[in-house]
Every structure is written in C-alpha cells, then in structure tokens.
Design a protein around this motif. Structure first.
Motif: not given
Length: 141
Positions: A138-141
């Motif tokens: 779910s991380a915004r990378v």
C-alpha cells in the motif's frame, strides 16, 4: 393517375425507409424506457433505504445501527464486486449463465440473499488478517 415504374419504385423505397425509421425510433424508445425504469427502481430503493433507516432509528431511539449495511454501503462498488467474486459469485460459470456482479453489488447489504451475505462475511473474516498486514503493497513509491 398514371405513375411510371420508376416513380412506383421510388415511392415504395421511401415508404420502406420511413417504416425502418419508425421501427428504429420505437426500438430506441424501448431502450430508453428500460434505462429510465432501472434508474427509477434504483432511486426508489434508495428512498426506501433512507426511510427504513429513519424509521428504525426512530423506533429504537437511535440505539440500533446496522453497521454491516453501513460498511457495505460506504465501500466502493469495485470492492464489493471483488468480495462477491472471492465469495464464489462470478467466475466463468456465472459469466456464461449471464450473472452480472454489478447489480448484485449495488444492492443494500440486507437485500443480498442470506447465502451470499454469509459467503461474503466468511471471506472478509478469513481475509482480514492478511489485508491488515499489507504495508509495503500500500506504500506510495
């Protein structure tokens, strides 16, 4: 009134085109009526849902809340459809049978048949620990 063969042919062609145009207009009107009927049915369901919730809150003094219905209603339709598919609805057999998940996903939680509600609840219970651990995905990378 003597008409030539060409004039008769042109008149017949014109009459046939007019008949086809009337048929196309009638078909379009039928399709529009079906769309309007579906929209009106959805609006009526929404009004009934609101009235039901108001009456329920009034009758119980605000003590009763159907949390499952609220959670289902607040969830995006795409997620509802995904849960229905995970619960065993949909898939190739259902597609061949003409089952469409979107109309089912648009229903209120209490409008779903009990078997489907139980299947969705079971999938959510088994998936909850797995979804809760998802951090990197779910991380915004």
């Amino acid at each position: 009134m003597n008409l030539s063969l060409a004039e008769l042919h042109a008149a017949a062609q014109e009459a046939a085109e007019e008949a086809l145009a009337r048929e196309a207009d009638a078909k379009a009107a039928d399709e529009n009526a079906a769309v309007l009927a579906a929209e009106r049915a959805q609006e009526a369901r929404e009004k009934l849902r609101v009235q039901r919730d108001e009456l329920l809150e009034s009758a119980t003094g605000g003590m009763y809340r159907d949390k499952a219905s609220q959670e289902w209603r607040e969830m995006p339709v795409q997620w509802r459809m995904a849960l229905l598919m995970l619960a065993g609805m949909g898939g190739p057999v259902a597609v061949r049978a003409g089952l469409q998940l979107q109309p089912l996903a648009l229903r209120n939680w209490r409008e779903l048949p009990p078997a489907e509600r139980n299947a969705v609840s079971s999938i959510v219970r088994t998936g909850r620990p797995h979804i809760a651990r998802l951090i990197a995905l779910s991380a915004r990378v």
